[in-house]
Design an enzyme around this catalytic site. Structure first.
Site, PDB file in Angstrom:
ATOM      1  N   TRP A 233       0.866  -1.180   0.000  1.00 48.08           N
ATOM      2  CA  TRP A 233       0.000   0.000   0.000  1.00 48.08           C
ATOM      3  C   TRP A 233       0.906   1.234   0.000  1.00 48.08           C
ATOM      4  CZ3 TRP A 233      -0.264   4.057   3.572  1.00 48.08           C
ATOM      5  CH2 TRP A 233      -1.195   5.064   3.203  1.00 48.08           C
TER       6      TRP A 233
ATOM      7  N   ASP B  20      -9.492  -3.212   1.437  1.00 45.06           N
ATOM      8  CA  ASP B  20      -9.603  -2.724   2.813  1.00 45.06           C
ATOM      9  C   ASP B  20     -11.026  -2.196   2.986  1.00 45.06           C
ATOM     10  OD1 ASP B  20      -9.614  -0.713   4.967  1.00 45.06           O
ATOM     11  OD2 ASP B  20      -7.467  -1.114   5.103  1.00 45.06           O
TER      12      ASP B  20
ATOM     13  N   ASP C  71     -12.408   6.321   6.498  1.00 44.86           N
ATOM     14  CA  ASP C  71     -11.405   5.277   6.765  1.00 44.86           C
ATOM     15  C   ASP C  71     -10.726   5.539   8.111  1.00 44.86           C
ATOM     16  OD1 ASP C  71      -9.560   3.195   6.223  1.00 44.86           O
ATOM     17  OD2 ASP C  71      -8.109   4.636   5.470  1.00 44.86           O
TER      18      ASP C  71
ATOM     19  N   ASP D 142     -10.153   3.500  10.694  1.00 47.97           N
ATOM     20  CA  ASP D 142      -9.395   2.404  11.298  1.00 47.97           C
ATOM     21  C   ASP D 142      -9.799   2.101  12.729  1.00 47.97           C
ATOM     22  OD1 ASP D 142      -7.444   1.572   9.133  1.00 47.97           O
ATOM     23  OD2 ASP D 142      -7.072   3.733   9.201  1.00 47.97           O
TER      24      ASP D 142
ATOM     25  N   HIS E  36     -11.728   1.486   2.557  1.00 46.78           N
ATOM     26  CA  HIS E  36     -11.191   2.196   1.401  1.00 46.78           C
ATOM     27  C   HIS E  36     -12.165   2.354   0.246  1.00 46.78           C
ATOM     28  CE1 HIS E  36      -6.678   1.521   2.545  1.00 46.78           C
ATOM     29  NE2 HIS E  36      -7.400   2.004   3.531  1.00 46.78           N
TER      30      HIS E  36
ATOM     31  N   HIS F  91      -8.639  -6.524   4.199  1.00 42.02           N
ATOM     32  CA  HIS F  91      -8.253  -5.823   5.415  1.00 42.02           C
ATOM     33  C   HIS F  91      -9.530  -5.504   6.167  1.00 42.02           C
ATOM     34  CE1 HIS F  91      -3.898  -4.213   4.699  1.00 42.02           C
ATOM     35  NE2 HIS F  91      -3.969  -5.517   4.802  1.00 42.02           N
TER      36      HIS F  91
ATOM     37  N   ASP G   2      -6.898  -4.798   9.835  1.00 43.42           N
ATOM     38  CA  ASP G   2      -6.118  -3.565   9.726  1.00 43.42           C
ATOM     39  C   ASP G   2      -6.816  -2.452  10.495  1.00 43.42           C
ATOM     40  OD1 ASP G   2      -4.520  -1.459   9.066  1.00 43.42           O
ATOM     41  OD2 ASP G   2      -5.179  -1.320   6.979  1.00 43.42           O
TER      42      ASP G   2
ATOM     43  N   GLU H  67      -2.963  -2.946  -2.552  1.00 41.61           N
ATOM     44  CA  GLU H  67      -4.106  -2.402  -1.810  1.00 41.61           C
ATOM     45  C   GLU H  67      -4.505  -1.018  -2.325  1.00 41.61           C
ATOM     46  OE1 GLU H  67      -3.368  -2.119   2.384  1.00 41.61           O
ATOM     47  OE2 GLU H  67      -5.343  -1.265   2.822  1.00 41.61           O
TER      48      GLU H  67
ATOM     49  N   LYS I 108      -7.031   2.497  -2.459  1.00 40.17           N
ATOM     50  CA  LYS I 108      -7.635   3.401  -1.476  1.00 40.17           C
ATOM     51  C   LYS I 108      -8.467   4.454  -2.187  1.00 40.17           C
ATOM     52  CE  LYS I 108      -6.412   5.731   2.827  1.00 40.17           C
ATOM     53  NZ  LYS I 108      -5.535   5.654   3.967  1.00 40.17           N
TER      54      LYS I 108
END
Ligand code: RNT
Ligand code: ZN
Length: 422
Positions: free
Chosen positions: A188, A262, A297, A299, A265, A289, A329, A229, A231
Site C-alpha cells: 500500500w 480494505d 477510513d 481504522d 477504502h 483488510h 487492519d 491495496e 484506497k
C-alpha cells in the site's frame, strides 16, 4: 460462566442447528482451520522500531489517542501480541510491517533492510507456532513527505522506494521459506494529492512502471504472494489517489496479483462483500483488510456490525474460504491496545462463525423454488438461533475466556505490566 453450563447450552444449540441440517462440530473444525492475519501495528500505534533522526508523519497514517502503556521496543510488542493471542480462540498469524525490523538502534534505511532484521520475529513466531505475513512500509519516512513514493516524478525518490519494494519481497520469501507457509506481501502506498492534479497520467504510469520492476523477480507461490491495496482517499490525498481501486484491480488481474480490499477504502455505501463473487470470477485470490470505518477510513476496531457479517456471509455462501485471506487492519490508540486486538479479532471470528452456521443449502433451495418472502423470513429467523452458545463453547475448547471473562485478564495485564511502562 462454568464449563458445565457452557456444555449444556452447546448441546441445546447443536440440536437447534441440527433442525436446519447444520453439523456444528463440522463448523467448528472449519473455523479452526481459518488463520486470521493480525496487524502488529495496533500494538504501538503504527510507530515501528526504526531509528529516526527526523520526525516524519507523511503518508496519512495516523493513530489518534494516547492510552498509557504503549510498548517501546520489540520485546514489549511481542509480549503484548502474545498476550492478545492467548485471549483469542484458534491459531492466527501476525502481519508485520517493514518498519518493525530488529535494527539494534542503528539507522537502517528502508532501502537497506534485509531478512536478517526479521529473524527474531521468525524465532518468536516459531516459538508460538504461528505464521507471519509482511508489508512494505512506504509511509512515515522523509522520502514520502512530498506525497509520492513509487509514483514520484523525482527519479531518485522512485528508485529508493523500488529498492524497498524489492527487498520486502525478498524478506517475505525468506519468511515463507523458513515458516513453510507462503508469506503474503502487501503493498500500500500513500501516493496522492490534497488538491487538483492535471497530470494524473504521469503518476499512474510511474506507479505501473515501478510495480513492474519490483515484481520482475518471480518467487514461488509456496514462499510468498504479492497483493496490492487500493484506497479511495486519505489524509493529504483527498482529491487524487494514484493507487485507486480501478488502477489496482486492472493491475492485479493483468499481472496475476492479489487485490487487497480494505473495508475502509471504499465509498461508505459500497459493499466490499459484494465484490468477492465478482472479482473471484477472474482472479484466484483476494486479501481483505478487516476494519471498521466510522464515517470515513478511520481504522476503528472491528465490531460485529452489519458490514462484517455481510463480508463473512459472502465468503462462506459463495464457497470462497480457500481463496480469501482475512487480515485485519486497525489502529486505535485511544483505548487499551490489548483490548482493541481482542475485540477486533473476536468480532471477526464471530462473524465467521455466524456465516458458517447458516443453512446455506436450504436457503439456496428456497431461493430457487419458493417465494422471496419465505427466504427473507428464514434469514430473519436464523438471526435468533443460539450462535453465542457455540461461540462460548469454542472459546472454552481453546482455553480462552468466554463471554466477557477476558476483560478482567486485560485489566490485570494493564495493572501489572502496562502501567509500569513510561
Ligand atoms: C492504509 C492502508 C494500509 C495501512 C497499513 C498500516 O490506508 O489501509 O493497509 O493501514 O499498512
Ligand atoms: Zn489496509
Amino acid at each position: 460462566m462454568n464449563s458445565t453450563l457452557i456444555e449444556k447450552q452447546y448441546q441445546i444449540a447443536k440440536e437447534k442447528y441440527a433442525e436446519y441440517d447444520i453439523n456444528v462440530e463440522k463448523v467448528i473444525t472449519t473455523l479452526e482451520a481459518i488463520h486470521l492475519s493480525i496487524p502488529c501495528w495496533q500494538a504501538d500505534d503504527v510507530i515501528g522500531l526504526e531509528f529516526q533522526d527526523t520526525i516524519s508523519n507523511g503518508g496519512g497514517i495516523m493513530a489518534t489517542g494516547n492510552y498509557p502503556g504503549r510498548p517501546q521496543n520489540m520485546t514489549e510488542i511481542q509480549m503484548d501480541l502474545a498476550k492478545c493471542l492467548s485471549l483469542i480462540p484458534g491459531k492466527h498469524r501476525v502481519n508485520l510491517h517493514a518498519m518493525y525490523g530488529e535494527f539494534g538502534g542503528k539507522k537502517v534505511d528502508r532501502n537497506e533492510i534485509e531478512a536478517s532484521h526479521f529473524q527474531s520475529w521468525l524465532d518468536w513466531a516459531k516459538s508460538l507456532d504461528i505464521g507471519l505475513d509482511f508489508n512494505s512500509t512506504y509511509f512515515a519516512h522523509p522520502k514520502a513527505d512530498a506525497g509520492f513514493t513509487l509514483s514520484s516524478k523525482q527519479e531518485d525518490i522512485r528508485r529508493f522506494w523500488i529498492e524497498h519494494g524489492k527487498r520486502c519481497r525478498e524478506i517475505a520469501a525468506a519468511i515463507g521459506k523458513s515458516q513453510g507457509t507462503p508469506c503474503i506481501h502487501n503493498t500500500w502506498i500513500p501516493d496522492g494529492c490534497k488538491d487538483l492534479i492535471i497530470d494524473k497520467w504521469a503518476y499512474r504510469e510511474n506507479l505501473k512502471k515501478s510495480l513492474d520492476e519490483i515484481y520482475k523477480k518471480a518467487y514461488p507461490g509456496s514462499l510468498m504472494k504479492d497483493s496490492v491495496e487500493s484506497k479511495l482517499f486519505g489524509l493529504g490525498s483527498e482529491t487524487f489517489v494514484v493507487g485507486s481501486y480501478d488502477f489496482y484491480i486492472g493491475y492485479a488481474i493483468k499481472n496475476r496479483k492479489i487485490i487487497c480490499l480494505d473495508m475502509g477504502h471504499f465509498h461508505p455505501t459500497e459493499s466490499v462483500a459484494d465484490k468477492l463473487s465478482a472479482i473471484l470470477q477472474f482472479s484466484d485470490e483476494v486479501l481483505i483488510h478487516v476494519t471498521r470505518s466510522v464515517r470515513w477510513d478511520s481504522d476503528h476496531v472491528p465490531l460485529l456490525n452489519q458490514d462484517l457479517k455481510e463480508l463473512m456471509h459472502d465468503i462462506v455462501r459463495n464457497g470462497l474460504l480457500d481463496r480469501v485471506t482475512i487480515a485485519l487492519d486497525f489502529f486505535d490508540a485511544s483505548i487499551n491496545r490489548i483490548a482493541a486486538y481482542v475485540l477486533g479479532v473476536r468480532a471477526t471470528l464471530q462473524a465467521l462463525l455466524i456465516a458458517l452456521l447458516e443453512p446455506i443449502t436450504l436457503l439456496k433451495k428456497i431461493e430457487n423454488t419458493d417465494s422471496n418472502h419465505v427466504k427473507l423470513a428464514l434469514v430473519e429467523h436464523i438471526k435468533s438461533l443460539p450462535f453465542g452458545a457455540v461461540w462460548d463453547y469454542y472459546c472454552d475448547k481453546h482455553g480462552t475466556m468466554t463471554a466477557t471473562g477476558w476483560i478482567d485478564e486485560v485489566k490485570q495485564y494493564e495493572n501489572t505490566v502496562l502501567k509500569k511502562r513510561n
